[in-house]
Scaffold this active site. Structure first.
Site, PDB file in Angstrom:
ATOM      1  N   GLY A 246       0.849  -1.189   0.000  1.00  0.00           N
ATOM      2  CA  GLY A 246       0.000   0.000   0.000  1.00  0.00           C
ATOM      3  C   GLY A 246       0.881   1.233   0.000  1.00  0.00           C
ATOM      4  O   GLY A 246       2.096   1.144  -0.210  1.00  0.00           O
TER       5      GLY A 246
ATOM      6  N   SER B 273       9.891  -2.423  -7.024  1.00  0.00           N
ATOM      7  CA  SER B 273       9.411  -1.116  -6.581  1.00  0.00           C
ATOM      8  C   SER B 273      10.551  -0.131  -6.401  1.00  0.00           C
ATOM      9  O   SER B 273      11.688  -0.528  -6.102  1.00  0.00           O
ATOM     10  CB  SER B 273       8.702  -1.294  -5.227  1.00  0.00           C
ATOM     11  OG  SER B 273       8.594  -0.062  -4.550  1.00  0.00           O
TER      12      SER B 273
ATOM     13  N   TYR C 287       9.164  -3.475   3.389  1.00  0.00           N
ATOM     14  CA  TYR C 287       8.709  -3.616   1.996  1.00  0.00           C
ATOM     15  C   TYR C 287       9.856  -3.530   0.993  1.00  0.00           C
ATOM     16  O   TYR C 287       9.984  -4.343   0.090  1.00  0.00           O
ATOM     17  CB  TYR C 287       7.677  -2.535   1.719  1.00  0.00           C
ATOM     18  CG  TYR C 287       7.068  -2.562   0.343  1.00  0.00           C
ATOM     19  CD1 TYR C 287       7.400  -1.588  -0.595  1.00  0.00           C
ATOM     20  CD2 TYR C 287       6.153  -3.544  -0.021  1.00  0.00           C
ATOM     21  CE1 TYR C 287       6.838  -1.605  -1.858  1.00  0.00           C
ATOM     22  CE2 TYR C 287       5.581  -3.560  -1.285  1.00  0.00           C
ATOM     23  CZ  TYR C 287       5.925  -2.583  -2.194  1.00  0.00           C
ATOM     24  OH  TYR C 287       5.380  -2.594  -3.463  1.00  0.00           O
TER      25      TYR C 287
ATOM     26  N   GLN D 282       8.003  17.478   0.004  1.00  0.00           N
ATOM     27  CA  GLN D 282       8.619  16.228  -0.452  1.00  0.00           C
ATOM     28  C   GLN D 282       8.211  15.956  -1.906  1.00  0.00           C
ATOM     29  O   GLN D 282       7.136  16.347  -2.328  1.00  0.00           O
ATOM     30  CB  GLN D 282       8.249  15.052   0.453  1.00  0.00           C
ATOM     31  CG  GLN D 282       6.787  14.628   0.465  1.00  0.00           C
ATOM     32  CD  GLN D 282       5.970  15.328   1.523  1.00  0.00           C
ATOM     33  OE1 GLN D 282       6.011  16.546   1.639  1.00  0.00           O
ATOM     34  NE2 GLN D 282       5.195  14.557   2.291  1.00  0.00           N
TER      35      GLN D 282
ATOM     36  N   ARG E   3       7.927  13.464  -5.501  1.00  0.00           N
ATOM     37  CA  ARG E   3       7.680  12.147  -6.069  1.00  0.00           C
ATOM     38  C   ARG E   3       7.413  12.293  -7.563  1.00  0.00           C
ATOM     39  O   ARG E   3       7.150  13.384  -8.050  1.00  0.00           O
ATOM     40  CB  ARG E   3       6.432  11.503  -5.448  1.00  0.00           C
ATOM     41  CG  ARG E   3       6.515  11.137  -3.990  1.00  0.00           C
ATOM     42  CD  ARG E   3       7.493  10.020  -3.743  1.00  0.00           C
ATOM     43  NE  ARG E   3       7.449   9.564  -2.344  1.00  0.00           N
ATOM     44  CZ  ARG E   3       8.068  10.165  -1.346  1.00  0.00           C
ATOM     45  NH1 ARG E   3       8.813  11.262  -1.598  1.00  0.00           N
ATOM     46  NH2 ARG E   3       7.992   9.693  -0.111  1.00  0.00           N
TER      47      ARG E   3
END
Ligand code: GKE
Length: 342
Positions: free
Chosen positions: A87, A126, A157, A228, A230
């Site tokens: 998630g 990922s 993860y 931040q 992404r």
């Protein structure tokens, strides 16, 4: 041309994690391309699959068990592993052991591939494999594949993903299992999770803006300080990329992500513009934040596959916002969302 056309439409294709966001989109793409021997596998009860198709063999199996993997892969020509307990940061920061247990899935699927001579195996890795010390600044030049080492991946993860990447490589080298490994960078789009705790930022921000719009309480809670950074990849680019990975001849792990880097504040700006309102921003500094800066360097995928994701965040958000808005006004939440059965 969608690269999946190159595969043989009579091949038996097994998609693991097929009840999830990306997995179910992949099943549907194969259906639309005329593939007829499709097997969709997920641990979830079928009533909780994001999309389910009656013209596909649908199996409910817990792939952490070797017998389940053998049942799924007997006679398979190709396997796509998109099965993992995962998630957004709100989930993976608080469920590290659960995320690591996904290593059982990939390990047992690789064993079954070796046992049955499955022709090709896709593993969804990922961006969380990338070293934390390479993601300390908001101005991230884009993560190159080599930035995964010396290893310092996301706790839980990210370590599972990196370990499973290496297991794919060694099964390829030692046992001849032909593997392909893509490092997904934050995939979003319609049919994705938007509430319940596993949602990622694009869907979460869309939901929060819609909640503000519908309630008239024009405020939004943002995790962290909003600076931040992404990059976010729209689902259609993800699916196209998976096809190109599988038709290509690169076994090494490669990025599959957008190189359009934004701050979370800019993400909120874009969703506010779609919604036609401006909200008071409340920053929750103690919320799960993940890394400070991350984006995808697409040099290798362009060089090796002659392609890279190109759907803009604005274009993808418009479709995602519209879908979530429909779900929230028609069903109340994703938990009530109707499973699309085409
Ligand atoms: N989920 C979420 N919800 N994130 C928010 C929110 C919110 O309401 N508000 C701000 N953020 C911020 C987070 O604090 C984080 O800094 C950034 O957005 C992205 O959060 P995310 O989408 O949950 O997950 P990350 O990109 O940090 O990490 C994810 O990366 C993927 C690969 O790119 C992982 O959770 C995995 O889903 C996956 O590895």
């Amino acid at each position: 041309m969608n690269k999946m056309n190159k595969m043989n439409k009579e091949q038996k294709i097994v998609i693991c994690g097929a009840g999830g966001f990306i997995g179910s989109a992949l099943v549907n793409t194969f259906r639309e391309k005329g593939f007829t021997q499709l097997v969709a596998v997920d641990k979830k009860p079928m009533t909780r699959w994001y999309q389910r198709f009656p013209d596909v063999e649908n199996l409910v199996l817990d792939l952490e068990a070797p017998d389940a993997c053998n049942r799924a892969l007997q006679g398979a020509d190709v396997c796509y592993n998109l099965a993992a307990d995962m998630g957004g940061m709100g989930f993976i920061e608080l469920n590290k052991a659960l995320c690591m247990l996904s290593v059982l899935i990939n390990t047992n699927l690789l064993q079954s591939c070796r046992k049955f001579g499955v022709g090709r195996f896709f593993y969804a890795s990922s961006a969380c494999v990338y070293a934390g010390y390479k993601q300390l600044e908001t101005e991230n030049p884009g993560l190159k594949e080599s930035d995964a080492y010396p290893a310092d991946p996301e706790d839980g993860y990210g370590w599972e993903k990196l370990f499973s990447e290496r297991m794919c490589r060694h099964f390829d080298e030692d046992f001849g299992v032909d593997t392909r490994v893509a490092r997904f960078h934050n995939v979003y789009g319609p049919d994705g999770t938007f509430d319940g705790g596993r949602e990622k930022a694009p869907a979460a921000i869309c939901r929060k803006v819609i909640e503000a719009k519908l309630s008239g309480c024009h405020e939004i809670e943002i995790w962290g300080d909003g600076e931040q950074t992404r990059s976010f990849m729209y689902i259609d680019d993800c699916i196209e990329g998976i096809g190109r990975f599988m038709d290509g001849d690169v076994a090494d792990a490669m990025n599959l992500g957008s190189d359009e880097m934004v701050t979370i504040n800019q993400l909120v700006d874009m969703v506010e513009e779609i919604a036609g309102l401006k909200l008071k921003r409340n920053y929750k500094l103690d919320a799960p934040k993940g890394v400070r800066g991350r984006s995808s360097d697409n040099t290798m995928i362009k060089e090796k596959l002659g392609w890279a994701p190109s759907i803009t965040l604005k274009e993808g958000l418009e479709k995602t916002y519209a879908w979530i808005y429909d779900q929230m006004t028609a069903h109340g939440s994703s938990k009530d969302a109707v499973v699309n059965i085409s």
